[in-house]
Design a protein around this motif. Structure first.
Motif, PDB file in Angstrom:
ATOM      1  N   ALA A  20       7.550   1.097  -2.069  1.00  0.00           N
ATOM      2  CA  ALA A  20       8.174  -0.149  -1.600  1.00  0.00           C
ATOM      3  C   ALA A  20       7.404  -0.714  -0.412  1.00  0.00           C
ATOM      4  O   ALA A  20       7.112  -1.920  -0.356  1.00  0.00           O
ATOM      5  CB  ALA A  20       9.628   0.097  -1.229  1.00  0.00           C
ATOM      6  N   PHE A  21       7.055   0.151   0.542  1.00  0.00           N
ATOM      7  CA  PHE A  21       6.292  -0.317   1.694  1.00  0.00           C
ATOM      8  C   PHE A  21       4.895  -0.751   1.283  1.00  0.00           C
ATOM      9  O   PHE A  21       4.350  -1.713   1.840  1.00  0.00           O
ATOM     10  CB  PHE A  21       6.234   0.768   2.778  1.00  0.00           C
ATOM     11  CG  PHE A  21       7.396   0.726   3.723  1.00  0.00           C
ATOM     12  CD1 PHE A  21       7.283   0.099   4.949  1.00  0.00           C
ATOM     13  CD2 PHE A  21       8.606   1.307   3.378  1.00  0.00           C
ATOM     14  CE1 PHE A  21       8.357   0.056   5.823  1.00  0.00           C
ATOM     15  CE2 PHE A  21       9.680   1.270   4.247  1.00  0.00           C
ATOM     16  CZ  PHE A  21       9.562   0.638   5.474  1.00  0.00           C
ATOM     17  N   ALA A  22       4.275  -0.058   0.334  1.00  0.00           N
ATOM     18  CA  ALA A  22       2.943  -0.452  -0.131  1.00  0.00           C
ATOM     19  C   ALA A  22       2.989  -1.827  -0.784  1.00  0.00           C
ATOM     20  O   ALA A  22       2.088  -2.655  -0.567  1.00  0.00           O
ATOM     21  CB  ALA A  22       2.400   0.585  -1.103  1.00  0.00           C
ATOM     22  N   VAL A  23       4.046  -2.105  -1.550  1.00  0.00           N
ATOM     23  CA  VAL A  23       4.177  -3.421  -2.188  1.00  0.00           C
ATOM     24  C   VAL A  23       4.378  -4.499  -1.130  1.00  0.00           C
ATOM     25  O   VAL A  23       3.778  -5.579  -1.186  1.00  0.00           O
ATOM     26  CB  VAL A  23       5.335  -3.413  -3.213  1.00  0.00           C
ATOM     27  CG1 VAL A  23       5.702  -4.810  -3.656  1.00  0.00           C
ATOM     28  CG2 VAL A  23       4.964  -2.551  -4.405  1.00  0.00           C
ATOM     29  N   VAL A  24       5.227  -4.216  -0.138  1.00  0.00           N
ATOM     30  CA  VAL A  24       5.448  -5.183   0.944  1.00  0.00           C
ATOM     31  C   VAL A  24       4.147  -5.405   1.711  1.00  0.00           C
ATOM     32  O   VAL A  24       3.803  -6.553   2.038  1.00  0.00           O
ATOM     33  CB  VAL A  24       6.575  -4.708   1.889  1.00  0.00           C
ATOM     34  CG1 VAL A  24       6.645  -5.576   3.132  1.00  0.00           C
ATOM     35  CG2 VAL A  24       7.906  -4.711   1.154  1.00  0.00           C
ATOM     36  N   THR A  28       1.884  -9.077   1.974  1.00  0.00           N
ATOM     37  CA  THR A  28       1.569  -9.868   3.161  1.00  0.00           C
ATOM     38  C   THR A  28       0.259 -10.630   2.988  1.00  0.00           C
ATOM     39  O   THR A  28       0.041 -11.631   3.671  1.00  0.00           O
ATOM     40  CB  THR A  28       1.462  -8.977   4.416  1.00  0.00           C
ATOM     41  OG1 THR A  28       0.359  -8.078   4.267  1.00  0.00           O
ATOM     42  CG2 THR A  28       2.753  -8.241   4.681  1.00  0.00           C
ATOM     43  N   ALA A  29      -0.595 -10.160   2.089  1.00  0.00           N
ATOM     44  CA  ALA A  29      -1.910 -10.781   1.834  1.00  0.00           C
ATOM     45  C   ALA A  29      -2.755 -10.859   3.097  1.00  0.00           C
ATOM     46  O   ALA A  29      -3.622 -11.717   3.218  1.00  0.00           O
ATOM     47  CB  ALA A  29      -1.742 -12.162   1.184  1.00  0.00           C
ATOM     48  N   MET A  33      -1.541  -7.380   8.847  1.00  0.00           N
ATOM     49  CA  MET A  33      -0.090  -7.296   8.633  1.00  0.00           C
ATOM     50  C   MET A  33       0.244  -6.142   7.685  1.00  0.00           C
ATOM     51  O   MET A  33       1.231  -5.445   7.867  1.00  0.00           O
ATOM     52  CB  MET A  33       0.455  -8.613   8.084  1.00  0.00           C
ATOM     53  CG  MET A  33       0.603  -9.691   9.133  1.00  0.00           C
ATOM     54  SD  MET A  33       1.681  -9.212  10.501  1.00  0.00           S
ATOM     55  CE  MET A  33       3.243  -9.079   9.694  1.00  0.00           C
ATOM     56  N   GLY A  34      -0.579  -5.967   6.639  1.00  0.00           N
ATOM     57  CA  GLY A  34      -0.376  -4.851   5.715  1.00  0.00           C
ATOM     58  C   GLY A  34      -0.494  -3.515   6.434  1.00  0.00           C
ATOM     59  O   GLY A  34       0.311  -2.606   6.228  1.00  0.00           O
ATOM     60  N   ALA A  35      -1.477  -3.403   7.324  1.00  0.00           N
ATOM     61  CA  ALA A  35      -1.640  -2.181   8.113  1.00  0.00           C
ATOM     62  C   ALA A  35      -0.446  -1.984   9.040  1.00  0.00           C
ATOM     63  O   ALA A  35       0.017  -0.854   9.240  1.00  0.00           O
ATOM     64  CB  ALA A  35      -2.938  -2.237   8.914  1.00  0.00           C
ATOM     65  N   ALA A  36       0.085  -3.079   9.583  1.00  0.00           N
ATOM     66  CA  ALA A  36       1.250  -2.977  10.466  1.00  0.00           C
ATOM     67  C   ALA A  36       2.476  -2.493   9.687  1.00  0.00           C
ATOM     68  O   ALA A  36       3.257  -1.673  10.181  1.00  0.00           O
ATOM     69  CB  ALA A  36       1.533  -4.336  11.122  1.00  0.00           C
ATOM     70  N   VAL A  37       2.648  -2.987   8.456  1.00  0.00           N
ATOM     71  CA  VAL A  37       3.772  -2.544   7.622  1.00  0.00           C
ATOM     72  C   VAL A  37       3.644  -1.056   7.329  1.00  0.00           C
ATOM     73  O   VAL A  37       4.610  -0.290   7.447  1.00  0.00           O
ATOM     74  CB  VAL A  37       3.850  -3.366   6.314  1.00  0.00           C
ATOM     75  CG1 VAL A  37       4.821  -2.747   5.323  1.00  0.00           C
ATOM     76  CG2 VAL A  37       4.237  -4.811   6.612  1.00  0.00           C
ATOM     77  N   MET A  38       2.456  -0.610   6.960  1.00  0.00           N
ATOM     78  CA  MET A  38       2.254   0.805   6.661  1.00  0.00           C
ATOM     79  C   MET A  38       2.378   1.658   7.922  1.00  0.00           C
ATOM     80  O   MET A  38       2.862   2.799   7.859  1.00  0.00           O
ATOM     81  CB  MET A  38       0.900   1.029   5.978  1.00  0.00           C
ATOM     82  CG  MET A  38       0.814   0.404   4.589  1.00  0.00           C
ATOM     83  SD  MET A  38       2.188   0.786   3.492  1.00  0.00           S
ATOM     84  CE  MET A  38       2.010   2.531   3.256  1.00  0.00           C
ATOM     85  N   TRP A  42       4.831   4.766   8.507  1.00  0.00           N
ATOM     86  CA  TRP A  42       4.335   6.034   9.042  1.00  0.00           C
ATOM     87  C   TRP A  42       5.137   6.455  10.271  1.00  0.00           C
ATOM     88  O   TRP A  42       5.553   7.612  10.383  1.00  0.00           O
ATOM     89  CB  TRP A  42       2.853   5.872   9.383  1.00  0.00           C
ATOM     90  CG  TRP A  42       2.207   7.107   9.898  1.00  0.00           C
ATOM     91  CD1 TRP A  42       1.778   8.167   9.174  1.00  0.00           C
ATOM     92  CD2 TRP A  42       1.938   7.414  11.261  1.00  0.00           C
ATOM     93  NE1 TRP A  42       1.245   9.120   9.999  1.00  0.00           N
ATOM     94  CE2 TRP A  42       1.331   8.683  11.291  1.00  0.00           C
ATOM     95  CE3 TRP A  42       2.148   6.741  12.456  1.00  0.00           C
ATOM     96  CZ2 TRP A  42       0.924   9.288  12.464  1.00  0.00           C
ATOM     97  CZ3 TRP A  42       1.749   7.355  13.631  1.00  0.00           C
ATOM     98  CH2 TRP A  42       1.148   8.606  13.626  1.00  0.00           C
ATOM     99  N   LEU A  43       5.379   5.509  11.172  1.00  0.00           N
ATOM    100  CA  LEU A  43       6.140   5.824  12.386  1.00  0.00           C
ATOM    101  C   LEU A  43       7.574   6.246  12.065  1.00  0.00           C
ATOM    102  O   LEU A  43       8.171   7.041  12.781  1.00  0.00           O
ATOM    103  CB  LEU A  43       6.160   4.618  13.332  1.00  0.00           C
ATOM    104  CG  LEU A  43       4.865   4.362  14.085  1.00  0.00           C
ATOM    105  CD1 LEU A  43       4.945   3.026  14.830  1.00  0.00           C
ATOM    106  CD2 LEU A  43       4.564   5.493  15.051  1.00  0.00           C
TER     107      LEU A  43
END
Length: 123
Positions: A20-24, A28-29, A33-38, A42-43
């Motif tokens: 789910a997080f990988a899809v979100v 973000t394209a 932002m994708g790194a921030a979501v992941m 992780w946190l």
């Protein structure tokens, strides 16, 4: 290298939250932002997983000397439970075998116990 390989292999885990997080993150394209979501994923998961690992490790230090005995008792209990369950099922089947009403469920015809190919009345 070991941590890198393990980290890369964790992406193959069938974890719904990870996917789910990988899809979100992909949605973000934007690489940042994708790194921030992941990173948020992780946190949120690392402390829990680390705590779980430490807890299981502590528990194993206490249980390990008795693990063989605990598992032996658990297997014996499972075997006794299985035997009594089978005996109960057998008793229920036996009681119903002599009760014609037990073979009927609200007008449903009884299931024959002898296959049609072997019915002694047909020969």
């Amino acid at each position: 290298w070991r941590a890198l390989v393990i980290g890369l292999l964790t992406t193959l885990l069938p974890c719904g939250w990870l996917w789910a997080f990988a899809v979100v993150a992909a949605g973000t394209a934007d690489p940042l932002m994708g790194a921030a979501v992941m990173a948020a994923f992780w946190l949120g998961t690392v402390p829990i997983l680390a705590g779980l690992g430490l807890g299981v490790g502590s528990l194993m230090r206490v249980i390990k000397p008795r693990l063989a005995m605990v598992m032996s008792i658990a297997i014996v209990c499972l075997g006794v439970w299985t035997i009594f369950s089978r005996m109960e099922m057998s008793a229920m089947a036996h009681d119903g075998a002599h009760d014609p009403a037990a073979h009927h469920d609200h007008g449903t015809p009884a299931i024959p116990t002898t296959p049609p190919c072997c019915d002694p009345d047909e020969h």
